[in-house]
Design an enzyme around this catalytic site. Structure first.
Site, PDB file in Angstrom:
ATOM      1  N   ASP A   1     -25.287  62.769  43.273  1.00 12.34           N
ATOM      2  CA  ASP A   1     -24.640  63.877  42.549  1.00 12.34           C
ATOM      3  C   ASP A   1     -23.143  63.886  42.846  1.00 12.34           C
ATOM      4  O   ASP A   1     -22.745  63.830  44.013  1.00 12.34           O
ATOM      5  CB  ASP A   1     -25.287  65.200  43.006  1.00 12.34           C
ATOM      6  CG  ASP A   1     -24.958  66.373  42.092  1.00 12.34           C
ATOM      7  OD1 ASP A   1     -23.852  66.387  41.513  1.00 12.34           O
ATOM      8  OD2 ASP A   1     -25.804  67.267  41.957  1.00 12.34           O
TER       9      ASP A   1
ATOM     10  N   HIS B   1     -20.979  66.292  41.456  1.00 10.74           N
ATOM     11  CA  HIS B   1     -20.370  67.613  41.221  1.00 10.74           C
ATOM     12  C   HIS B   1     -19.854  68.208  42.533  1.00 10.74           C
ATOM     13  O   HIS B   1     -20.623  68.345  43.485  1.00 10.74           O
ATOM     14  CB  HIS B   1     -21.399  68.558  40.592  1.00 10.74           C
ATOM     15  CG  HIS B   1     -21.850  68.097  39.235  1.00 10.74           C
ATOM     16  ND1 HIS B   1     -22.914  67.230  39.072  1.00 10.74           N
ATOM     17  CD2 HIS B   1     -21.378  68.373  38.004  1.00 10.74           C
ATOM     18  CE1 HIS B   1     -23.072  66.993  37.778  1.00 10.74           C
ATOM     19  NE2 HIS B   1     -22.147  67.666  37.100  1.00 10.74           N
TER      20      HIS B   1
ATOM     21  N   SER C   1     -31.132  66.633  41.951  1.00  8.43           N
ATOM     22  CA  SER C   1     -30.536  66.946  43.258  1.00  8.43           C
ATOM     23  C   SER C   1     -31.396  67.928  44.040  1.00  8.43           C
ATOM     24  O   SER C   1     -31.395  67.914  45.279  1.00  8.43           O
ATOM     25  CB  SER C   1     -29.138  67.532  43.086  1.00  8.43           C
ATOM     26  OG  SER C   1     -28.332  66.610  42.417  1.00  8.43           O
TER      27      SER C   1
HETATM   28 CO1  B1M Z   1     -22.081  67.637  34.912  1.00  9.74          CO
HETATM   29  N1  B1M Z   1     -23.812  68.436  34.509  1.00  9.74           N
HETATM   30  N2  B1M Z   1     -22.837  65.868  34.707  1.00  9.74           N
HETATM   31  N3  B1M Z   1     -20.278  67.012  35.178  1.00  9.74           N
HETATM   32  N4  B1M Z   1     -21.516  69.409  34.724  1.00  9.74           N
HETATM   33  C1  B1M Z   1     -23.940  69.890  34.629  1.00  9.74           C
HETATM   34  C2  B1M Z   1     -24.407  70.305  36.019  1.00  9.74           C
HETATM   35  C3  B1M Z   1     -25.026  70.211  33.503  1.00  9.74           C
HETATM   36  C4  B1M Z   1     -25.823  71.526  33.761  1.00  9.74           C
HETATM   37  C5  B1M Z   1     -24.295  70.294  32.147  1.00  9.74           C
HETATM   38  C6  B1M Z   1     -25.264  70.477  30.970  1.00  9.74           C
HETATM   39  O1  B1M Z   1     -25.880  69.568  30.525  1.00  9.74           O
HETATM   40  N5  B1M Z   1     -25.405  71.663  30.461  1.00  9.74           N
HETATM   41  C7  B1M Z   1     -25.882  68.933  33.539  1.00  9.74           C
HETATM   42  C8  B1M Z   1     -27.058  68.936  34.522  1.00  9.74           C
HETATM   43  C9  B1M Z   1     -28.386  68.841  33.807  1.00  9.74           C
HETATM   44  C10 B1M Z   1     -29.529  68.856  34.749  1.00  9.74           C
HETATM   45  O2  B1M Z   1     -29.681  68.083  35.652  1.00  9.74           O
HETATM   46  N6  B1M Z   1     -30.343  69.824  34.509  1.00  9.74           N
HETATM   47  C11 B1M Z   1     -24.846  67.895  33.899  1.00  9.74           C
HETATM   48  C12 B1M Z   1     -24.980  66.497  33.656  1.00  9.74           C
HETATM   49  C13 B1M Z   1     -26.184  66.093  32.841  1.00  9.74           C
HETATM   50  C14 B1M Z   1     -24.046  65.555  34.102  1.00  9.74           C
HETATM   51  C15 B1M Z   1     -24.120  64.020  33.946  1.00  9.74           C
HETATM   52  C16 B1M Z   1     -25.482  63.380  34.157  1.00  9.74           C
HETATM   53  C17 B1M Z   1     -23.533  63.669  32.568  1.00  9.74           C
HETATM   54  C18 B1M Z   1     -23.552  62.212  32.205  1.00  9.74           C
HETATM   55  O3  B1M Z   1     -22.943  61.394  32.843  1.00  9.74           O
HETATM   56  N7  B1M Z   1     -24.277  61.927  31.160  1.00  9.74           N
HETATM   57  C19 B1M Z   1     -23.104  63.558  35.023  1.00  9.74           C
HETATM   58  C20 B1M Z   1     -23.802  63.422  36.381  1.00  9.74           C
HETATM   59  C21 B1M Z   1     -23.088  62.546  37.304  1.00  9.74           C
HETATM   60  C22 B1M Z   1     -23.737  62.591  38.676  1.00  9.74           C
HETATM   61  O4  B1M Z   1     -23.680  63.614  39.357  1.00  9.74           O
HETATM   62  N8  B1M Z   1     -24.369  61.505  39.070  1.00  9.74           N
HETATM   63  C23 B1M Z   1     -22.167  64.744  35.056  1.00  9.74           C
HETATM   64  C24 B1M Z   1     -20.819  64.639  35.355  1.00  9.74           C
HETATM   65  C25 B1M Z   1     -19.943  65.712  35.351  1.00  9.74           C
HETATM   66  C26 B1M Z   1     -18.432  65.567  35.515  1.00  9.74           C
HETATM   67  C27 B1M Z   1     -18.037  64.448  36.508  1.00  9.74           C
HETATM   68  C28 B1M Z   1     -17.833  65.233  34.151  1.00  9.74           C
HETATM   69  C29 B1M Z   1     -18.007  67.016  35.923  1.00  9.74           C
HETATM   70  C30 B1M Z   1     -17.985  67.235  37.450  1.00  9.74           C
HETATM   71  C31 B1M Z   1     -16.601  67.114  38.042  1.00  9.74           C
HETATM   72  C32 B1M Z   1     -16.606  67.523  39.495  1.00  9.74           C
HETATM   73  O5  B1M Z   1     -17.378  68.305  39.986  1.00  9.74           O
HETATM   74  N9  B1M Z   1     -15.660  66.946  40.187  1.00  9.74           N
HETATM   75  C33 B1M Z   1     -19.190  67.842  35.388  1.00  9.74           C
HETATM   76  C34 B1M Z   1     -19.148  69.258  35.197  1.00  9.74           C
HETATM   77  C35 B1M Z   1     -17.805  69.916  35.390  1.00  9.74           C
HETATM   78  C36 B1M Z   1     -20.302  70.011  34.844  1.00  9.74           C
HETATM   79  C37 B1M Z   1     -20.418  71.509  34.479  1.00  9.74           C
HETATM   80  C38 B1M Z   1     -19.889  71.664  33.059  1.00  9.74           C
HETATM   81  C39 B1M Z   1     -19.684  72.490  35.388  1.00  9.74           C
HETATM   82  C40 B1M Z   1     -20.001  72.400  36.886  1.00  9.74           C
HETATM   83  C41 B1M Z   1     -18.992  73.196  37.682  1.00  9.74           C
HETATM   84  O6  B1M Z   1     -18.066  72.642  38.268  1.00  9.74           O
HETATM   85  N10 B1M Z   1     -19.091  74.525  37.665  1.00  9.74           N
HETATM   86  C42 B1M Z   1     -21.985  71.754  34.610  1.00  9.74           C
HETATM   87  C43 B1M Z   1     -22.506  72.845  33.710  1.00  9.74           C
HETATM   88  C44 B1M Z   1     -22.443  74.202  34.390  1.00  9.74           C
HETATM   89  O7  B1M Z   1     -22.684  74.342  35.582  1.00  9.74           O
HETATM   90  N11 B1M Z   1     -22.168  75.214  33.616  1.00  9.74           N
HETATM   91  C45 B1M Z   1     -22.508  70.386  34.523  1.00  9.74           C
HETATM   92  C46 B1M Z   1     -18.172  75.414  38.379  1.00  9.74           C
HETATM   93  C47 B1M Z   1     -18.577  75.543  39.866  1.00  9.74           C
HETATM   94  C48 B1M Z   1     -17.644  76.512  40.596  1.00  9.74           C
HETATM   95  O8  B1M Z   1     -19.886  76.056  39.901  1.00  9.74           O
HETATM   96  O9  B1M Z   1     -20.803  74.021  41.109  1.00  9.74           O
HETATM   97  O10 B1M Z   1     -22.364  75.757  40.079  1.00  9.74           O
HETATM   98  P1  B1M Z   1     -21.101  75.425  40.749  1.00  9.74           P
HETATM   99  O11 B1M Z   1     -20.999  76.225  42.128  1.00  9.74           O
HETATM  100  C49 B1M Z   1     -21.356  77.590  42.195  1.00  9.74           C
HETATM  101  C50 B1M Z   1     -22.792  77.829  42.648  1.00  9.74           C
HETATM  102  O12 B1M Z   1     -23.703  76.897  42.147  1.00  9.74           O
HETATM  103  C51 B1M Z   1     -22.696  77.881  44.138  1.00  9.74           C
HETATM  104  O13 B1M Z   1     -21.393  78.434  44.361  1.00  9.74           O
HETATM  105  C52 B1M Z   1     -20.509  78.185  43.256  1.00  9.74           C
HETATM  106  C53 B1M Z   1     -19.911  79.487  42.751  1.00  9.74           C
HETATM  107  O14 B1M Z   1     -19.433  80.316  43.753  1.00  9.74           O
HETATM  108  N12 B1M Z   1     -22.816  76.685  44.953  1.00  9.74           N
HETATM  109  C54 B1M Z   1     -23.074  76.783  46.297  1.00  9.74           C
HETATM  110  C55 B1M Z   1     -22.704  75.382  44.661  1.00  9.74           C
HETATM  111  N13 B1M Z   1     -22.903  74.643  45.734  1.00  9.74           N
HETATM  112  C56 B1M Z   1     -23.119  75.463  46.767  1.00  9.74           C
HETATM  113  C57 B1M Z   1     -23.376  75.206  48.120  1.00  9.74           C
HETATM  114  C58 B1M Z   1     -23.574  76.294  48.966  1.00  9.74           C
HETATM  115  C59 B1M Z   1     -23.506  77.594  48.485  1.00  9.74           C
HETATM  116  C60 B1M Z   1     -23.270  77.859  47.141  1.00  9.74           C
HETATM  117  O15 B1M Z   1     -23.797  76.169  50.285  1.00  9.74           O
HETATM  118  C61 B1M Z   1     -23.774  74.915  50.885  1.00  9.74           C
END
Ligand code: B1M
Length: 213
Positions: free
Chosen positions: A98, A100, A151
């Site tokens: 992963d 992200h 993940s």
């Molecule tokens: Co990706 N991606 N992505 N992506 N991406 C998602 C997660 C997805 C839901 C989008 C979608 O399809 N709707 C989907 C996952 C589907 C699934 O598995 N169910 C997805 C996919 C499919 C993919 C790829 C497979 C796409 C592809 O290549 N075909 C690929 C995977 C690559 C890989 O990981 N091997 C991929 C790639 C990417 C980018 C590289 C383009 C980019 C990431 C850039 C980066 O992180 N440097 C990206 C992004 C940006 C997203 C979305 C749009 C946004 C994620 C984000 O940064 N959110 C995402 C859709 C979404 O979530 N709406 C998506 C903002 C961030 C602040 O929130 O990380 O959730 P988040 O963190 C939150 C909480 O979750 C929590 O606290 C934060 C808020 O306070 N939290 C924790 C997180 N970790 C924590 C740990 C803790 C405590 C809290 O304690 C240890």
């Protein structure tokens, strides 16, 4: 457009033109975390939705991620820092497979602003690397992040490997693909120590504080 919508648009459009002046304006009314959790997260959710609908490609999502990262970097110095007292050491990692890291890095900022020493191992961290880091760094807590459905399963495997390595320190897990139920029913039974689910970064801090008390 109203300020909040403009902020969400920067993320959706992956554009930084005018971003900093608008963030400065937002800081006059909101706390940095309110800006991140409010309009910027709303923009990211929209990006996720559009990507899911095939209306955005990965390269465009990367641009959005850049806007989010630039915003967090700009807002970070404006965040409240509480104690200078060292509360403990936390290892952070995005699990194997992963990439992200925006959420994990936000967790790092919030923990380190609140007295924790954070060792951020980065992305795609396999269990063996994590276990080695636990032995080297001797952290008080391990924090795992993961956004992909696979993940969540990787966290189960990581917990199993950590148990086999004899580790018992608390694990904090978070990320969009996880739920408390999955954590309690699937990850916790595989681990010899406590496993806690954090719904967001602030909750991660609360749980880390609770573990200390
Ligand atoms: Co990706 N991606 N992505 N992506 N991406 C998602 C997660 C997805 C839901 C989008 C979608 O399809 N709707 C989907 C996952 C589907 C699934 O598995 N169910 C997805 C996919 C499919 C993919 C790829 C497979 C796409 C592809 O290549 N075909 C690929 C995977 C690559 C890989 O990981 N091997 C991929 C790639 C990417 C980018 C590289 C383009 C980019 C990431 C850039 C980066 O992180 N440097 C990206 C992004 C940006 C997203 C979305 C749009 C946004 C994620 C984000 O940064 N959110 C995402 C859709 C979404 O979530 N709406 C998506 C903002 C961030 C602040 O929130 O990380 O959730 P988040 O963190 C939150 C909480 O979750 C929590 O606290 C934060 C808020 O306070 N939290 C924790 C997180 N970790 C924590 C740990 C803790 C405590 C809290 O304690 C240890």
């Amino acid at each position: 457009l109203p300020l909040e919508e403009r902020l969400a648009r920067y993320v959706v459009e992956g554009s930084k033109d005018g971003l900093i002046p608008d963030l400065e304006e937002a800081l006059e009314q909101y706390e940095p975390l309110e800006i991140i959790n409010g309009p910027l997260m709303a923009g990211m959710d929209e990006v996720g939705r559009l990507f899911n609908d095939n209306q955005l490609i990965v390269a465009e999502v990367l641009q959005s991620a850049e806007v989010m990262k630039a915003s967090v970097a700009f807002l970070e110095p404006h965040m409240e820092t509480t104690s200078t007292e060292k509360k403990g050491k936390i290892l952070l990692a995005t699990v194997k497979g992963d990439v992200h890291d925006i959420g994990k890095n936000l967790v790092e900022i919030i923990l380190s602003n609140n007295g924790y020493e954070v060792v951020n191992l980065g992305i795609k961290v396999p269990p063996e690397q994590l276990i080695e880091a636990c032995r080297r760094e001797k952290p008080d807590v391990v924090g795992l992040s993961g956004l992909l459905v696979k993940s969540a399963q990787q966290m189960v495997l990581t917990a199993q490997d950590m148990t086999a390595a004899g580790l018992e320190l608390p694990i904090l897990v978070g990320g969009a693909a996880l739920t408390r139920k999955f954590t309690d029913n699937r990850i916790a039974p595989q681990y010899s120590g406590p496993v806690l689910y954090a719904k967001d970064a602030m909750n991660g801090l609360e749980l880390a504080n609770r573990l200390r008390d």
